[in-house]
Enzyme design. Structure first.
Site, PDB file in Angstrom:
ATOM      1  N   CYS A 285       0.844  -1.193   0.000  1.00 54.91           N
ATOM      2  CA  CYS A 285       0.000   0.000   0.000  1.00 54.91           C
ATOM      3  C   CYS A 285       0.883   1.249   0.000  1.00 54.91           C
ATOM      4  O   CYS A 285       1.991   1.245   0.519  1.00 54.91           O
ATOM      5  CB  CYS A 285      -0.905   0.005   1.235  1.00 54.91           C
ATOM      6  SG  CYS A 285      -2.064   1.405   1.275  1.00 54.91           S
TER       7      CYS A 285
ATOM      8  N   ASP B 258       0.433   3.776   1.712  1.00 53.46           N
ATOM      9  CA  ASP B 258       0.396   4.364   3.059  1.00 53.46           C
ATOM     10  C   ASP B 258       1.811   4.607   3.596  1.00 53.46           C
ATOM     11  O   ASP B 258       2.662   3.714   3.561  1.00 53.46           O
ATOM     12  CB  ASP B 258      -0.371   3.408   3.998  1.00 53.46           C
ATOM     13  CG  ASP B 258      -0.746   4.070   5.312  1.00 53.46           C
ATOM     14  OD1 ASP B 258       0.165   4.574   6.006  1.00 53.46           O
ATOM     15  OD2 ASP B 258      -1.940   4.084   5.645  1.00 53.46           O
TER      16      ASP B 258
ATOM     17  N   ARG C  15       2.929   4.709   6.404  1.00 55.90           N
ATOM     18  CA  ARG C  15       3.312   3.934   7.590  1.00 55.90           C
ATOM     19  C   ARG C  15       3.748   2.514   7.253  1.00 55.90           C
ATOM     20  O   ARG C  15       4.020   1.729   8.156  1.00 55.90           O
ATOM     21  CB  ARG C  15       2.142   3.892   8.582  1.00 55.90           C
ATOM     22  CG  ARG C  15       1.700   5.269   9.046  1.00 55.90           C
ATOM     23  CD  ARG C  15       0.339   5.201   9.707  1.00 55.90           C
ATOM     24  NE  ARG C  15      -0.687   4.749   8.777  1.00 55.90           N
ATOM     25  CZ  ARG C  15      -1.953   4.495   9.120  1.00 55.90           C
ATOM     26  NH1 ARG C  15      -2.327   4.639  10.382  1.00 55.90           N
ATOM     27  NH2 ARG C  15      -2.835   4.094   8.225  1.00 55.90           N
TER      28      ARG C  15
ATOM     29  N   HIS D  62      -2.205  -4.137   4.934  1.00 49.87           N
ATOM     30  CA  HIS D  62      -1.940  -3.719   6.315  1.00 49.87           C
ATOM     31  C   HIS D  62      -3.241  -3.378   7.020  1.00 49.87           C
ATOM     32  O   HIS D  62      -4.176  -2.848   6.403  1.00 49.87           O
ATOM     33  CB  HIS D  62      -0.975  -2.519   6.352  1.00 49.87           C
ATOM     34  CG  HIS D  62      -1.548  -1.247   5.822  1.00 49.87           C
ATOM     35  ND1 HIS D  62      -1.991  -0.239   6.644  1.00 49.87           N
ATOM     36  CD2 HIS D  62      -1.773  -0.821   4.561  1.00 49.87           C
ATOM     37  CE1 HIS D  62      -2.454   0.757   5.896  1.00 49.87           C
ATOM     38  NE2 HIS D  62      -2.341   0.423   4.626  1.00 49.87           N
TER      39      HIS D  62
ATOM     40  N   CYS E  51      -5.883   0.022   7.049  1.00 46.50           N
ATOM     41  CA  CYS E  51      -5.736   0.558   5.687  1.00 46.50           C
ATOM     42  C   CYS E  51      -6.917   1.483   5.366  1.00 46.50           C
ATOM     43  O   CYS E  51      -8.070   1.045   5.301  1.00 46.50           O
ATOM     44  CB  CYS E  51      -5.663  -0.568   4.666  1.00 46.50           C
ATOM     45  SG  CYS E  51      -5.368   0.028   2.985  1.00 46.50           S
TER      46      CYS E  51
END
Ligand code: CO
Length: 215
Positions: free
Chosen positions: A45, A47, A49, A101, A104
Site C-alpha cells: 500500500c 500508506d 506507515r 496492512h 488501511c
C-alpha cells in the site's frame, strides 16, 4: 517557508543517512550502484506507515517494490503489470509478495459509503471483494474485526489476480519457480502476518477461487 523547512529536513536526514551507512561500510553505495539482483517483488500500500524496506529489514537492492492505494493488482493496470513482468522475466525474482496492512484507509474507504472522488474508482475492486465474501463478512459482528478480515481477503484476492496474469501463468507453464505470498502488516506492533496461501502453481491458485475463500 514552512514547506522549505520540511523539504530541507529530508535533505538533511539524507546526508545523515549517507554518513551513517558509509561509516558502517565505506563501500555501501559503490556496491549498490551495480545492477541489483533482488529476490523479491513487494506489492504494498502507498500508506506512509508501511515502508517496504524498513519493515522487512532489507537494504537497497533486495526488494523490487510497487505500491499503490490498498495494494491492488488490476489485470488491466499497465503499471503493476509492467513491474510484474520486469521483476519476473528480467530480474527473475522467485517470490512475489502482496502486503496489505491493518488500518488501511483505502480498504476502510471502500467499505464505507462516503464518496472520496476519483479514488472511489480505484477502490471499486475492493467492493467486489466484499460482494464475493458477503456471507462470511456479514457473520462477523464486530466492525473492527470485519474490517480486518476484509483486509485479509483483499490480499487473497490480489494474489488470485496475480495468479491469473499471463506473466505468472507463463512462468509456471515454463516450469520456473514462482511463489506468491499474501502478507498483512500490523501497524500496532510492526509484525508481518503470513496468510500462508503458499501459491506456487495454477492448481494452488485455483483453490483461492473456491474452497470457502469466496462465498
Ligand atoms: Co493502506
Amino acid at each position: 517557508m514552512r514547506e522549505t523547512t520540511q523539504i530541507e529536513r529530508l535533505f538533511a536526514s539524507n546526508r545523515r543517512w549517507v554518513a551513517a551507512m558509509t561509516q558502517t561500510d565505506p563501500e555501501f553505495f559503490r556496491k549498490r550502484a551495480r545492477p541489483a539482483e533482488p529476490h523479491f517483488l513487494f506489492i504494498g500500500c502507498s500508506d506512509s506507515r508501511v515502508p517496504a524496506d524498513q519493515l522487512t529489514g532489507t537494504t537497497p537492492g533486495e526488494l523490487f517494490v510497487h505500491r499503490n492505494i490498498a495494494n491492488q493488482v488490476f489485470t488491466a493496470d499497465l503499471n503493476v503489470l509492467s513491474v510484474l513482468q520486469y521483476a519476473v522475466e528480467v530480474l527473475q525474482v522467485e517470490h512475489v509478495i502482496v502486503c496489505g496492512h491493518y488500518g488501511c484507509a483505502g480498504v476502510q474507504a471502500a467499505a464505507s459509503a462516503a464518496p472520496l472522488g476519483l479514488v472511489d474508482n480505484w477502490l471499486g475492486n475492493i467492493r467486489n471483494v466484499m460482494r464475493l465474501h458477503r456471507r462470511e463478512l456479514d457473520a462477523i459482528a464486530d466492525p473492527a474485526a470485519r474490517l480486518r478480515r476484509l483486509i485479509d481477503l483483499n490480499v487473497v484476492e490480489q494474489i488470485y489476480n496475480l495468479s491469473q496474469t499471463p506473466v505468472v501463468q507463463r512462468t509456471w507453464q515454463g516450469g520456473a519457480k514462482l511463489l506468491l505470498h499474501g502478507l498483512v502488516y500490523e501497524l500496532e506492533d510492526g509484525l508481518l502476518k503470513d496468510l500462508a496461501l503458499g501459491v506456487d502453481g495454477p492448481e494452488k491458485a485455483e483453490t483461492l477461487a473456491h474452497a470457502g475463500q469466496r462465498g
